[in-house]
Design a protein around this motif. Structure first.
Motif, short mmCIF file in Angstrom:
data_model
loop_
_atom_site.label_atom_id
_atom_site.label_comp_id
_atom_site.label_asym_id
_atom_site.label_seq_id
_atom_site.Cartn_x
_atom_site.Cartn_y
_atom_site.Cartn_z
N ARG A 196 1.29 8.19 -26.01
CA ARG A 196 1.84 7.03 -25.28
C ARG A 196 2.67 6.23 -26.28
O ARG A 196 2.16 5.35 -26.99
N SER A 197 3.92 6.60 -26.38
CA SER A 197 4.82 6.00 -27.36
C SER A 197 6.25 6.33 -26.95
O SER A 197 6.47 6.97 -25.93
N GLY A 198 7.20 5.89 -27.76
CA GLY A 198 8.59 6.20 -27.45
C GLY A 198 9.54 5.41 -28.32
O GLY A 198 9.14 4.77 -29.29
N ASP A 203 7.18 0.93 -22.10
CA ASP A 203 6.01 1.79 -21.99
C ASP A 203 6.50 3.20 -21.70
O ASP A 203 7.54 3.39 -21.05
N GLY A 204 5.76 4.18 -22.17
CA GLY A 204 6.18 5.54 -21.89
C GLY A 204 5.39 6.56 -22.68
O GLY A 204 4.42 6.22 -23.38
N PHE A 205 5.82 7.80 -22.59
CA PHE A 205 5.09 8.92 -23.16
C PHE A 205 6.07 9.88 -23.83
O PHE A 205 7.22 10.01 -23.42
N THR A 379 7.32 -3.53 -23.68
CA THR A 379 6.34 -3.48 -22.57
C THR A 379 5.25 -2.45 -22.83
O THR A 379 4.72 -1.87 -21.89
N TYR A 380 4.93 -2.21 -24.11
CA TYR A 380 3.90 -1.24 -24.44
C TYR A 380 2.56 -1.61 -23.80
O TYR A 380 2.21 -2.78 -23.71
N LYS A 381 1.82 -0.60 -23.37
CA LYS A 381 0.50 -0.84 -22.76
C LYS A 381 -0.53 -0.90 -23.88
O LYS A 381 -0.91 0.13 -24.46
#
Length: 382
Positions: A196-198, A203-205, A379-381
């Motif tokens: 779960r990064s980018g 936010d993303g994968f 917007t990282y979770k």
């Protein structure tokens, strides 16, 4: 982007045919034939990633496994700490960390991601540096680790506020992952490595998938109406708005992590007075920068007008006189802000927020303000 080379001399990722079928405008990048944009265009692709979800092919990046000969992942972590200033031992199984390979002068050879997969470390390095990075690892860590190039895998990034819901349809564990979680997961029934990064601030994968299955997985993700293919053009504008460094531009072999405003990436255990301080290339200079400061610093720059300030533009303290004080290392238009944004290096004494400086653009000195980064809130979770 560079002038197009002979197409036959360029490498192709496992998704090359899909890019062409989707109308991707292909350009040379790091030795690969890559899509700079699709018919929607860079602006729409950028805003799509900020509002919904974008799918990126990052298969040109290098993927490596470090397998400890002792069978203990801690030994691989300790070995890698000889090459990076980060605390690798402290990365828990199922987590990853941002790091840099440094040289004897404290400069950055490359930046990379390091994940602990429980029995080995998984590394993702930059495309332009991957051969040198592998040679660097083999030259220094072969007594402790088996270094495996994972050339049979593709890498896909799914980024944006609707990335989780899109991936959840294919990977039940996706919603439970938080920022920097990483490990093996099934995605659409395929054996993948998912983090779960980018590289967008969203936010993303990032999904490492066997090369033979990459197109099937990409098509399955693109069937979701919230997901659009995104090219290199929007990838660059997204990372610039996020204040993220591009290797060879914002960081290089003559830039220390402190000069690059990357102090946050070096854990206290590796700094002066820490339990495992030093012991990495360039430690003397890098730790001196931590203790006493560096003479220059990477900063965010906002222009007052509409004209983008591009990479290479010289920076000045005065509107009319004086020698250059630095230069812009990344610059362009920020679609989310509807305004130009840039990054560059200035003397530390002039790096305070809201300081006014000037950039020389087409013979004129345009006013800039030193600004906080990221330019767009991430917007990282967590």
């Amino acid at each position: 982007m560079p002038v197009r080379d002979d197409q036959d001399s360029l490498k192709k990722t496992p998704l090359h045919g899909l890019h062409v079928s989707l109308g991707g405008k292909m350009v040379p990048f790091a030795g690969y034939d890559m899509p700079v944009q699709y018919p929607a265009g860079v602006l729409k692709e950028h805003l799509q990633t900020r509002s919904a979800a974008g799918l990126f092919d990052v298969s040109h990046m290098g993927q490596l496994a470090l397998r400890p000969k002792s069978g203990k992942v801690e030994d691989a972590a300790r070995a890698l700490e000889r090459l990076v200033p980060q605390d690798i031992v402290a990365i828990a199984p199922g987590r990853q960390r941002y790091a840099q390979f440094t040289n004897e002068d404290g400069g950055i050879l490359d930046d990379l991601m390091v994940a602990n997969f429980g029995d080995h470390l998984f590394l993702v390095v930059n495309a332009a540096c991957k051969d040198e990075d592998e040679a660097h690892l083999r030259a220094n860590l072969s007594d402790d680790c088996v270094i495996e190039q994972l050339s049979d895998r593709a890498l896909i990034a799914l980024q944006g506020p609707k990335a989780e819901s899109a991936l959840a349809k294919l990977c039940a564990e996706a919603p439970s992952m938080t920022f920097m979680d990483a490990g093996p997961h099934k995605v659409a029934g395929l054996a993948c490595f998912v983090s779960r990064s980018g590289y967008t601030g969203e936010d993303g994968f990032e999904i490492s998938v066997p090369a033979a299955d990459a197109e099937r997985l990409a098509k399955a993700l693109l069937e979701n109406p919230n997901v659009m293919p995104i090219g290199l053009g929007a990838r660059d504008s997204l990372r610039l708005e996020a204040g993220l460094c591009l290797y060879g531009h914002d960081i290089d072999t003559a830039t220390t992590p402190v000069e690059a405003a990357l102090e946050w990436s070096v854990q206290k255990s590796r700094r002066s007075g820490g339990a495992r301080a030093g012991g990495f290339p360039g430690a003397e200079k890098i730790l001196a920068h931590f203790d006493h400061g560096a003479s220059r610093r990477r900063v965010g720059l906002l222009a007052q007008g509409r004209a983008p300030v591009r990479e290479g533009a010289l920076l000045f303290a005065d509107a009319a006189a004086g020698e250059p004080i630095g230069k812009v290392t990344s610059g362009g238009f920020g679609p989310s802000l509807n305004a130009p944004v840039a990054m560059g290096y200035v003397p530390t004494a002039l790096s305070a927020l809201d300081t006014k400086i000037f950039a020389e653009v087409r013979g004129q000195r345009l006013p800039l303000t030193i600004a906080a980064m990221p330019f767009v809130k991430n917007t990282y979770k967590r």
